[in-house]
Write a protein that holds these residues in place. Structure first.
Motif, mmCIF file in Angstrom:
data_model
loop_
_atom_site.group_PDB
_atom_site.id
_atom_site.type_symbol
_atom_site.label_atom_id
_atom_site.label_comp_id
_atom_site.label_asym_id
_atom_site.label_seq_id
_atom_site.Cartn_x
_atom_site.Cartn_y
_atom_site.Cartn_z
ATOM 1 N N UNK A 168 0.916 -1.255 0.008
ATOM 2 C CA UNK A 168 0.037 -0.012 0.122
ATOM 3 C C UNK A 168 0.878 1.150 0.001
ATOM 4 N N UNK A 169 1.004 1.935 -1.002
ATOM 5 C CA UNK A 169 1.814 3.140 -1.182
ATOM 6 C C UNK A 169 1.311 4.264 -0.570
ATOM 7 N N UNK A 170 2.209 4.585 0.483
ATOM 8 C CA UNK A 170 1.561 5.777 1.321
ATOM 9 C C UNK A 170 0.360 5.365 2.033
ATOM 10 N N UNK A 171 0.222 4.076 2.320
ATOM 11 C CA UNK A 171 -0.950 3.656 3.103
ATOM 12 C C UNK A 171 -2.354 3.679 2.149
ATOM 13 N N UNK A 172 -2.160 3.454 0.917
ATOM 14 C CA UNK A 172 -3.244 3.301 0.014
ATOM 15 C C UNK A 172 -3.313 2.383 -0.956
ATOM 16 N N UNK A 173 -4.164 1.548 -1.259
ATOM 17 C CA UNK A 173 -4.263 0.276 -2.091
ATOM 18 C C UNK A 173 -5.503 0.220 -2.870
ATOM 19 N N UNK A 174 -5.659 0.246 -4.057
ATOM 20 C CA UNK A 174 -6.963 0.041 -4.799
ATOM 21 C C UNK A 174 -6.867 -0.848 -5.791
ATOM 22 N N UNK A 175 -7.936 -1.877 -5.836
ATOM 23 C CA UNK A 175 -7.782 -2.784 -6.937
ATOM 24 C C UNK A 175 -9.161 -3.106 -7.681
ATOM 25 N N UNK A 185 3.777 6.165 4.891
ATOM 26 C CA UNK A 185 4.921 5.394 4.353
ATOM 27 C C UNK A 185 4.122 4.080 3.639
ATOM 28 N N UNK A 186 4.963 3.443 2.836
ATOM 29 C CA UNK A 186 4.548 2.380 2.291
ATOM 30 C C UNK A 186 4.348 1.189 3.374
ATOM 31 N N UNK A 187 3.456 0.347 3.074
ATOM 32 C CA UNK A 187 2.956 -0.581 4.024
ATOM 33 C C UNK A 187 2.597 -1.956 3.197
ATOM 34 N N UNK A 188 3.651 -2.947 3.944
ATOM 35 C CA UNK A 188 3.330 -4.329 3.334
ATOM 36 C C UNK A 188 2.314 -5.080 3.825
ATOM 37 N N UNK A 189 1.649 -5.891 3.172
ATOM 38 C CA UNK A 189 0.468 -6.665 3.726
ATOM 39 C C UNK A 189 0.438 -7.829 2.723
ATOM 40 N N UNK A 190 -0.569 -9.026 3.263
ATOM 41 C CA UNK A 190 -0.998 -10.133 2.413
ATOM 42 C C UNK A 190 -2.402 -9.875 1.922
ATOM 43 N N UNK A 191 -2.832 -9.955 0.664
ATOM 44 C CA UNK A 191 -3.943 -9.980 0.185
ATOM 45 C C UNK A 191 -4.644 -11.355 -0.308
ATOM 46 N N UNK A 192 -5.761 -11.605 0.198
ATOM 47 C CA UNK A 192 -6.488 -12.842 -0.277
ATOM 48 C C UNK A 192 -7.779 -12.383 -0.700
ATOM 49 N N UNK A 193 -8.108 -12.843 -1.907
ATOM 50 C CA UNK A 193 -9.256 -13.011 -2.587
ATOM 51 C C UNK A 193 -10.117 -14.307 -2.441
ATOM 52 N N UNK A 194 -11.279 -14.380 -1.666
ATOM 53 C CA UNK A 194 -11.989 -15.646 -1.539
ATOM 54 C C UNK A 194 -12.936 -15.571 -2.610
ATOM 55 N N UNK A 195 -12.819 -16.696 -3.481
ATOM 56 C CA UNK A 195 -13.783 -16.664 -4.714
ATOM 57 C C UNK A 195 -14.288 -18.182 -4.732
ATOM 58 N N UNK A 196 -15.596 -18.323 -4.475
ATOM 59 C CA UNK A 196 -16.035 -19.748 -4.482
ATOM 60 C C UNK A 196 -17.664 -19.611 -5.203
#
Length: 257
Positions: free
Chosen positions: A188-195, A246-257
């Motif tokens: 998340x660049x400078x705390x922001x992420x969009x998808x 600041x940039x923040x590293x994180x784990x992203x999971x999409x639950x698709x079923x």
């Protein structure tokens, strides 16, 4: 046991929102019913009332049966794929089928009329009033809270049993959906992420995981087309939360079923 990560879930549809709320309430119920004090029993009853309120506002039986059928259909499609453990798949399908039959056999919508107890119905009616279950308001409830644990547990188990089929179904559905996820490392660049979301995919839940020592909490918003994540500093005193610079590293999971 404390995990390395803090997880934040965001449901993409109303059905998942209701299921996750119910799951949280049932876990809360497990915690309080294990206690032995009066305040534990009051918290148990309050949680039961909340569960009943959620169920009363939604036709959960019909919604859950639809979801169980959808899962069965998707899993049946996998039966001819190479590498599929057919024995495990058969067991899962049997679990879905038996859960559907039990739920289908329950009578009508679960609401206050389902609780065959004058005491519980009276507590429900007073629960919308702040502090409305005080001893002078409900002396019968005050008396019940002072009884032996065995008598209380007998009543509680009877009341909780009404919710058992829906709880089993919700747990089964959410477990399948969460296991369907693929996890990626994101920033998340400078705390922001969009998808942007692929409209051909049946997104159910998105899960964001951040390391426990990350000094930010996660705000997630979204709809059918995209979702947005902001990493926010926690509020302190009169200081309002603000987005990370600041940039923040994180784990992203999409639950698709």
């Amino acid at each position: 046991m404390t995990t390395e990560y803090i997880s934040y879930e965001f449901p993409f549809n109303e059905r998942m929102r209701v299921f996750i709320r119910l799951e949280q309430l049932f876990l809360q119920l497990d915690h309080f019913i294990a206690g032995s004090g009066i305040w534990d029993k009051k918290a148990t009853i309050n949680t039961l009332v909340e569960i009943l309120q959620v169920l009363s506002r939604h036709d959960l039986k019909a919604e859950t049966l639809k979801e169980l059928e959808r899962h069965s259909n998707r899993l049946n499609q996998l039966s001819n794929h190479e590498g599929v453990d057919t024995k495990m798949l058969r067991k899962i399908l049997d679990d879905l089928d038996s859960t559907s039959k039990i739920l289908y056999a329950t009578n009508g919508k679960i609401d206050i009329s389902s609780m065959k107890s004058d005491l519980f119905q009276t507590i429900c009616q007073r629960s919308n009033i702040p502090g409305g279950t005080c001893s002078f308001d409900l002396p019968s409830y005050h008396y019940w809270l002072e009884q032996e644990k065995e008598l209380q547990n007998k009543d509680l188990n009877m009341w909780i049993s009404i919710f058992s089929p829906i709880r089993t179904a919700v747990d089964l559905i959410l477990n399948f959906i969460r296991l369907s996820s693929d996890t990626t490392n994101e920033i998340a660049h400078q705390g922001f992420y969009q998808a942007t979301l692929d409209q051909t995919q049946p997104y159910q839940i998105v899960i964001i995981k951040v390391l426990r020592n990350t000094p930010y909490f996660v705000e997630i918003s979204g709809g059918k087309h995209r979702f947005t994540t902001r990493f926010m500093s926690s509020s302190s005193g009169n200081v309002r939360p603000k987005q990370a610079d600041k940039d923040v590293n994180f784990l992203l999971s999409y639950c698709i079923f």
